[in-house]
Design a protein around this motif. Structure first.
Motif, mmCIF file in Angstrom:
data_model
loop_
_atom_site.group_PDB
_atom_site.id
_atom_site.type_symbol
_atom_site.label_atom_id
_atom_site.label_comp_id
_atom_site.label_asym_id
_atom_site.label_seq_id
_atom_site.Cartn_x
_atom_site.Cartn_y
_atom_site.Cartn_z
ATOM 1 N N UNK A 62 0.939 -1.280 -0.067
ATOM 2 C CA UNK A 62 0.017 0.019 0.104
ATOM 3 C C UNK A 62 0.764 1.265 -0.028
ATOM 4 N N UNK A 63 1.859 1.177 0.796
ATOM 5 C CA UNK A 63 2.711 2.505 0.912
ATOM 6 C C UNK A 63 3.498 2.525 -0.592
ATOM 7 N N UNK A 64 3.956 1.527 -1.222
ATOM 8 C CA UNK A 64 4.548 1.858 -2.515
ATOM 9 C C UNK A 64 3.703 2.232 -3.453
ATOM 10 N N UNK A 65 2.397 1.830 -3.451
ATOM 11 C CA UNK A 65 1.383 2.297 -4.442
ATOM 12 C C UNK A 65 0.957 3.870 -4.303
ATOM 13 N N UNK A 66 0.881 4.040 -2.964
ATOM 14 C CA UNK A 66 0.774 5.648 -2.708
ATOM 15 C C UNK A 66 1.899 6.471 -2.962
ATOM 16 N N UNK A 67 3.488 5.970 -2.950
ATOM 17 C CA UNK A 67 4.413 6.965 -3.187
ATOM 18 C C UNK A 67 4.504 6.817 -4.763
ATOM 19 N N UNK A 68 4.187 5.785 -5.485
ATOM 20 C CA UNK A 68 4.302 6.008 -6.738
ATOM 21 C C UNK A 68 3.015 6.628 -7.470
ATOM 22 N N UNK A 69 2.068 6.754 -7.008
ATOM 23 C CA UNK A 69 0.986 7.690 -7.478
ATOM 24 C C UNK A 69 1.323 8.971 -7.204
ATOM 25 N N UNK A 70 1.926 9.287 -5.780
ATOM 26 C CA UNK A 70 2.198 10.731 -5.705
ATOM 27 C C UNK A 70 3.426 11.313 -6.750
ATOM 28 N N UNK A 71 4.225 10.130 -6.829
ATOM 29 C CA UNK A 71 5.417 10.653 -7.859
ATOM 30 C C UNK A 71 4.987 10.708 -9.181
ATOM 31 N N UNK A 72 3.974 10.131 -9.654
ATOM 32 C CA UNK A 72 3.325 10.203 -11.268
ATOM 33 C C UNK A 72 2.619 11.681 -11.228
ATOM 34 N N UNK A 73 1.996 11.872 -10.334
ATOM 35 C CA UNK A 73 1.347 13.066 -10.175
ATOM 36 C C UNK A 73 1.876 14.301 -10.164
ATOM 37 N N UNK A 74 3.268 14.411 -9.296
ATOM 38 C CA UNK A 74 4.171 15.227 -9.312
ATOM 39 C C UNK A 74 5.003 15.481 -10.514
ATOM 40 N N UNK A 75 5.368 14.458 -11.298
ATOM 41 C CA UNK A 75 5.976 14.503 -12.657
ATOM 42 C C UNK A 75 4.940 14.923 -13.559
ATOM 43 N N UNK A 76 3.721 14.454 -13.802
ATOM 44 C CA UNK A 76 2.669 14.957 -14.645
ATOM 45 C C UNK A 76 2.581 16.840 -14.388
ATOM 46 N N UNK A 77 2.737 16.988 -13.219
ATOM 47 C CA UNK A 77 2.626 18.624 -12.934
ATOM 48 C C UNK A 77 3.750 19.319 -13.638
ATOM 49 N N UNK A 78 4.884 18.567 -13.390
ATOM 50 C CA UNK A 78 6.237 19.360 -13.941
ATOM 51 C C UNK A 78 6.073 19.352 -15.386
ATOM 52 N N UNK A 79 5.809 18.293 -15.825
ATOM 53 C CA UNK A 79 5.380 18.032 -17.613
ATOM 54 C C UNK A 79 4.342 19.099 -18.149
ATOM 55 N N UNK A 80 3.402 19.202 -17.463
ATOM 56 C CA UNK A 80 2.437 20.098 -17.980
ATOM 57 C C UNK A 80 2.572 21.539 -17.896
ATOM 58 N N UNK A 81 3.525 21.899 -16.992
ATOM 59 C CA UNK A 81 3.588 23.282 -16.778
ATOM 60 C C UNK A 81 4.584 23.907 -17.957
#
Length: 50
Positions: free
Chosen positions: A31-50
């Motif tokens: 569960x912790x791994x999934x949460x960290x990966x989801x947060x990381x992907x969201x953060x990377x998408x935020x950087x890519x879309x800016x």
């Protein structure tokens, strides 16, 4: 932008490594791994879309 993406990627890898060292059962680690990966992907998408 590239530096922030690289830093985010390295932080996600470091947190996943630290989660692996914690004395938790398999389900909690998963569960912790999934949460960290989801947060990381969201953060990377935020950087890519800016």
């Amino acid at each position: 932008m590239l530096v922030s993406i690289l830093i985010t990627f390295l932080v996600v890898i470091l947190v996943l490594y630290l989660i692996n060292l914690l004395p938790l059962d398999g389900r909690a680690k998963q569960i912790a791994r999934v949460v960290v990966i989801i947060l990381g992907v969201i953060s990377l998408l935020r950087y890519i879309t800016v």
